[in-house]
Write a protein that holds these residues in place. Structure first.
Motif, mmCIF file in Angstrom:
data_model
loop_
_atom_site.group_PDB
_atom_site.id
_atom_site.type_symbol
_atom_site.label_atom_id
_atom_site.label_comp_id
_atom_site.label_asym_id
_atom_site.label_seq_id
_atom_site.Cartn_x
_atom_site.Cartn_y
_atom_site.Cartn_z
ATOM 1 N N LEU A 141 34.646 -95.658 -75.284
ATOM 2 C CA LEU A 141 35.711 -95.029 -74.563
ATOM 3 C C LEU A 141 34.969 -94.082 -73.132
ATOM 4 O O LEU A 141 35.864 -94.326 -72.221
ATOM 5 N N LEU A 142 33.960 -93.651 -73.264
ATOM 6 C CA LEU A 142 33.252 -93.024 -72.006
ATOM 7 C C LEU A 142 33.131 -94.198 -70.931
ATOM 8 O O LEU A 142 33.495 -94.084 -70.013
ATOM 9 N N LYS A 193 36.479 -95.348 -69.551
ATOM 10 C CA LYS A 193 37.598 -94.624 -69.127
ATOM 11 C C LYS A 193 38.223 -95.219 -67.904
ATOM 12 O O LYS A 193 39.337 -94.886 -67.794
ATOM 13 N N GLU A 238 42.248 -96.215 -67.522
ATOM 14 C CA GLU A 238 43.165 -95.527 -66.610
ATOM 15 C C GLU A 238 43.915 -96.395 -65.701
ATOM 16 O O GLU A 238 45.017 -96.449 -65.102
ATOM 17 N N GLU A 246 45.260 -93.018 -70.751
ATOM 18 C CA GLU A 246 44.226 -92.088 -70.929
ATOM 19 C C GLU A 246 44.291 -91.893 -72.314
ATOM 20 O O GLU A 246 45.098 -91.434 -73.264
ATOM 21 N N LYS A 284 42.777 -89.906 -74.816
ATOM 22 C CA LYS A 284 42.284 -88.336 -75.306
ATOM 23 C C LYS A 284 41.669 -88.144 -76.842
ATOM 24 O O LYS A 284 42.682 -88.240 -77.807
#
Ligand SMILES: NC(=O)C1=CN([C@@H]2O[C@H](COP(=O)(O)OP(=O)(O)OC[C@H]3O[C@@H](n4cnc5c(N)ncnc54)[C@H](O)[C@@H]3O)[C@@H](O)[C@H]2O)C=CC1
Ligand SMILES: N[C@@H](CC=O)C(=O)O
Ligand code: NA
Length: 331
Positions: free
Chosen positions: A22-23, A26, A30, A35, A37
């Motif tokens: 996910l990092l 990112k 996007e 996004e 979270k």
């Protein structure tokens, strides 16, 4: 931009792999309007919760340093019930006796209308039909590509890409740890116990590695395929299971001299579900090595389709979880 709030329940090899992916992804997410979270990360000792989004990089550092992310004493089910979010990413250990925490987490998620993506085979092996019904009743998405073959596409491949085909059988290698052990025992004469210990360090073995070597993990995956692809109502007891614990270095060498490798082969059809070590010719498509998995799908319209890919590993398995996430929320 669509915001998807999610929890990660289980922060071992795969949960951490999901956080890393996910990092890493990112900006890509996007760019397709998503996004993601993460509002809670849970392990066996408790959780880090922040409705505004937890700091995943910090969770990874603390997990590796302190062996836990727990900042408060709250369980997965409590997170599901008390923290607003859309998606539960369920990566707690597979338990085929009770379904473990995963079973409670998944039913709690559906009860509160959340979507679920999982790599956890236990609940799907024990209560596939009930979970499907609970997801349907809640109007929730439920995807589990990571449960079979890790990164190797198989469930979504057959049900989505090969939609309309009747599948006659699926046969192949569905456990990366056993394949890694058998490959290295033959190629390097490495000891069974050393390679098993290494598999645990690499994050490819199950929390309970007897699940791998006794063939239990492969059996679970065959049950999931039987249900998700063949539409059966199978459980673990429907599988004939033999693992690799009795395969000796001598047997591997003798087979090799005669042009074969020994592989743990699982096979599912409407008639029979079974897993056992089998002789495979060295040049056969199923004779893949290392942590690779492979599956030959015999289809009605397209003949045989064979796929291969990394069957285990944190980032590899997270790749399947990411694709499920994009399948639900992309577009
Ligand atoms: N390791 C792999 O390559 C693959 C694993 N899987 C499946 O993914 C799941 C996770 O596997 P790993 O990450 O390798 O296991 P692991 O043993 O490395 O991690 C399990 C995590 O779950 C946590 N946990 C245990 N009980 C919990 C509870 N009651 N509530 C919340 N967290 C709890 C542990 O603290 C740990 O963080 C398993 O179900 C496994 O079968 C699926 C595909 C590949
Ligand atoms: N322990 C499993 C992990 C993936 O399901 C394996 O080795 O294949
Ligand atoms: Na897969």
């Amino acid at each position: 931009m669509k915001t998807v709030c999610c929890s990660i329940l289980g922060f071992g090899a795969i949960g951490q792999g999901v956080a890393e992916v996910l990092l890493m992804k990112k900006e890509y997410l996007e760019s397709i309007g998503l996004e993601v979270k993460v509002v809670a990360v849970v392990d066996s000792k408790g959780a880090t919760v922040n409705p505004k989004g937890v700091d995943l990089a910090d969770c990874l550092v603390r997990k590796r340093r302190d062996r836990t992310v727990a900042l408060e004493n709250i369980s997965g089910v409590e997170v599901i019930q008390s923290v607003a979010h859309d998606l539960v990413i369920e990566t707690t250990p597979t338990n085929i006796l009770t379904g473990g925490a995963g079973m409670q987490n998944m039913f709690a998620a559906f009860k509160t209308g959340k979507d679920v993506i999982t790599s956890n085979k236990g609940p799907l092996t024990l209560k596939y039909k009930e979970l499907m019904e609970a997801a349907k009743a809640a109007g929730s998405h439920f995807r589990f590509e990571a449960t079979v073959g890790g990164s190797m596409p198989i469930i979504n491949l057959v049900n989505e890409v090969l939609a309309g085909n009747k599948v006659k059988s699926i046969k192949g290698i569905l456990n990366g740890t056993c394949n890694y052990i058998l490959t290295r025992m033959l190629e390097e004469r490495a000891s069974y116990n050393d390679i098993l210990a290494e598999s645990m360090q690499l994050g490819i073995a199950e929390t309970n590695p007897t699940y791998d070597v006794e063939g239990i993990d492969t059996a679970c995956k065959l049950v999931i395929l039987a249900n998700a692809i063949f539409g059966l109502d199978a459980t673990y007891n429907d599988v004939e299971v033999t693992g690799i614990t009795k395969v000796t270095p001598e047997a591997l060498e003798m087979a090799y001299e005669k042009g074969h490798v020994i592989k743990l082969i699982g096979e599912v059809s409407r008639e029979r579900i079974h897993v056992a070590p089998r002789l495979v010719p060295i040049n056969h498509p199923l004779a893949v090595g290392g942590t690779l998995n492979v599956a030959s799908v015999e289809t009605e319209l397209a003949g045989e389709i064979t796929v291969t890919g990394k069957g285990a590993g944190p980032i590899e398995t997270a790749s399947a979880i990411l694709s499920d996430l994009i399948a639900i929320y992309g577009n």
